[in-house]
Design a protein around this motif. Structure first.
Motif, PDB file in Angstrom:
ATOM      1  N   LEU A 266      37.011  38.894  45.531  1.00 37.48           N
ATOM      2  CA  LEU A 266      37.678  39.924  44.741  1.00 37.48           C
ATOM      3  C   LEU A 266      38.530  39.309  43.646  1.00 37.48           C
ATOM      4  O   LEU A 266      38.579  39.813  42.516  1.00 37.48           O
ATOM      5  N   ARG A 270      38.063  39.926  39.627  1.00 38.87           N
ATOM      6  CA  ARG A 270      39.151  40.383  38.749  1.00 38.87           C
ATOM      7  C   ARG A 270      39.319  39.451  37.552  1.00 38.87           C
ATOM      8  O   ARG A 270      39.652  39.882  36.451  1.00 38.87           O
ATOM      9  N   ARG A 294      38.771  51.697  44.397  1.00 37.37           N
ATOM     10  CA  ARG A 294      37.974  50.473  44.304  1.00 37.37           C
ATOM     11  C   ARG A 294      37.832  50.078  42.842  1.00 37.37           C
ATOM     12  O   ARG A 294      37.565  50.914  41.985  1.00 37.37           O
ATOM     13  N   GLU A 298      33.733  45.996  42.152  1.00 43.42           N
ATOM     14  CA  GLU A 298      33.586  46.237  43.583  1.00 43.42           C
ATOM     15  C   GLU A 298      32.663  47.434  43.819  1.00 43.42           C
ATOM     16  O   GLU A 298      31.770  47.393  44.673  1.00 43.42           O
TER      17      GLU A 298
END
Length: 464
Positions: A266, A270, A294, A298
């Motif tokens: 994650l 990002r 979310r 994702e």
């Protein structure tokens, strides 16, 4: 270990010859979906076989009930190094509508654009250009060192664009011959033209057709309206309940077993700087959809979906016809993620329909195919070697990405041959695959050749 720098230099010096060979391949209209092109599909297979044989491979054409496979083996330098299977496909989609092409689809055009030169032709990136990235890397290694640095098997199919009906039977029948340590699949994208990527997540697929049956025949809406079940109304209402207000799919057990991405994944996503507004704006939209809470990548890469792909019933012709149809139908597909079992989702969808159908309705559910999601474990030594190899030729590290789509061959290789795949590609999201004016940036072709050269060196360094 055989030196890599001299191989990279050779690939650079002979890049224009690589472009010329790609154009030769693109001139063959190997459209696998149209029987009229069967001879051209075989001609493309023969072209690939001849190229591989010229590089020292033992290369053969293998017939299937439809289009042939190309299988080729190179022994490498000997010893206990790793054995790699390279997969690609040489067939292409139909070129229609022809009037939307700026140049004939099977007469490759080299044009200047905002990122430099590009080749425009059907198959430019999907998958002929991508296949040529590793073939040209092989060529450079053989030219400089007289051999490849590892043992290599190549499997090229001619039915990928028709759903690969012969692939699984072929893998089963040739399991011993196709043994390897890892499969390299070059049919995916880079993150952008400057940032290489390895795709570690693919969504799976479940495809269905739902028919809701009501009256025994079509009815006059004036004589029966307000008194009888209307299947179109009922099906629209039923499928309208597939999602709740937060975008979560309401099929029973739908989220059971899902493996969420790690905190590290994650964080990497990002850091990619994905511009959701620009992504939506490119298709004329502005408002994000999907599961609340979310982030965009994702939702796209690691969350499952349910989508109505088509719906019909009653009268749809010109003018009016006041009819209550006897039945209504819809195509409904599910994109699946790691941890979901396709047949369990199918059972859950059947329950969803049966529990919500109105009185007097009968539900018919057809199943057109399913494949599970695919995920590469981040600890793989081959994954590490691929990342290091691309890092050797780019000025920035490669990133790990997901894909919202499906590439069933990775699942087939794992299930039938027993080993994992590396999904390393050099396409871009604007390459217009399956559309008029499909293209491949020549910078991406060059990056791909150089990356495969360097990755072969890194694979050799792994030893046995």
């Amino acid at each position: 270990m055989l030196p890599v720098d001299s191989v990279l230099a050779h690939a650079d010096r002979h890049f224009e010859e690589s472009v010329s060979r790609l154009c030769d391949l693109l001139r063959i209209p190997s459209v696998s979906t149209d029987p009229a092109y069967a001879g051209e599909v075989r001609r493309a297979a023969e072209w690939m076989r001849a190229e591989l044989a010229g590089l020292g491979f033992e290369a053969t054409i293998r017939d299937t009930p439809m289009h042939p496979m190309v299988v080729a083996h190179h022994p490498g330098p000997g010893g206990d190094g790793p054995h790699l299977l390279y997969y690609g496909h040489y067939d292409v989609q139909p070129p229609e509508p022809l009037e939307l092409w700026t140049s004939p689809p099977f007469e490759p055009a080299i044009v200047e654009a905002e990122r430099g030169r590009r080749v425009v032709a059907r198959g430019a990136v999907d998958d002929k250009g991508q296949v040529m990235t590793f073939l040209e890397a092989f060529r450079a290694w053989v030219a400089v060192h007289g051999t490849l640095p590892v043992r290599v098997t190549v499997l090229l199919e001619g039915e990928e664009e028709t759903g690969s009906p012969s692939l699984v039977p072929f893998l089963k029948a040739n399991r011993e011959e196709l043994k390897a340590d890892v499969c390299v699949i070059t049919d995916t994208n880079a993150w952008d033209i400057d940032t290489p990527a390895v795709t570690t997540r693919l969504r799976g697929m479940l495809y269905t057709e739902v028919t809701l049956h009501g009256p025994s025949r079509d009815l006059h809406s004036g004589l029966y309206g307000g008194m009888v079940l209307n299947p179109i109304n009922a099906l629209a209402r039923l499928l309208g309940g597939l999602h709740d207000a937060d975008g979560r799919v309401q099929v029973p057990g739908f989220y059971d077993g899902i493996e969420d991405p790690s905190a590290e994944e994650l964080a990497m996503w990002r850091g990619l700087g994905f511009d959701e507004a620009a992504f939506l704006g490119g298709v004329g939209l502005a408002t994000p959809m999907g599961e609340a809470g979310r982030m965009a990548l994702e939702r796209l890469w690691s969350r499952p979906t349910a989508d109505i792909n088509g719906i019909w019933g009653g009268y749809t012709g010109e003018g009016s016809k006041t009819v209550i149809a006897a039945q209504a139908s819809a195509k409904v597909s599910f994109r699946l993620v790691a941890g979901q079992e396709p047949m369990a989702v199918l059972d859950g969808f059947r329950r969803f329909l049966e529990e919500r159908k109105p009185a007097d309705a009968r539900i018919e559910l057809r199943h057109f195919g399913a494949s599970p999601a695919y995920r590469v474990e981040p600890g793989s030594r081959f994954l590490r070697a691929a990342l290091d190899g691309m890092g050797d030729v780019f000025d920035r590290p490669a990133v790990l990405v997901g894909s919202g789509g499906s590439i069933p061959v990775a699942t087939y290789v794992r299930k039938e041959l027993g080993y994992d795949s590396l999904l390393v590609g050099f396409g871009l999201e604007d390459d217009r695959i399956h559309s008029p004016n499909e293209k491949f940036e020549l910078r991406c072709l060059h990056n791909g050749i150089r990356s495969h050269v360097a990755m072969l060196g890194r694979f050799a360094a792994l030893g046995g």
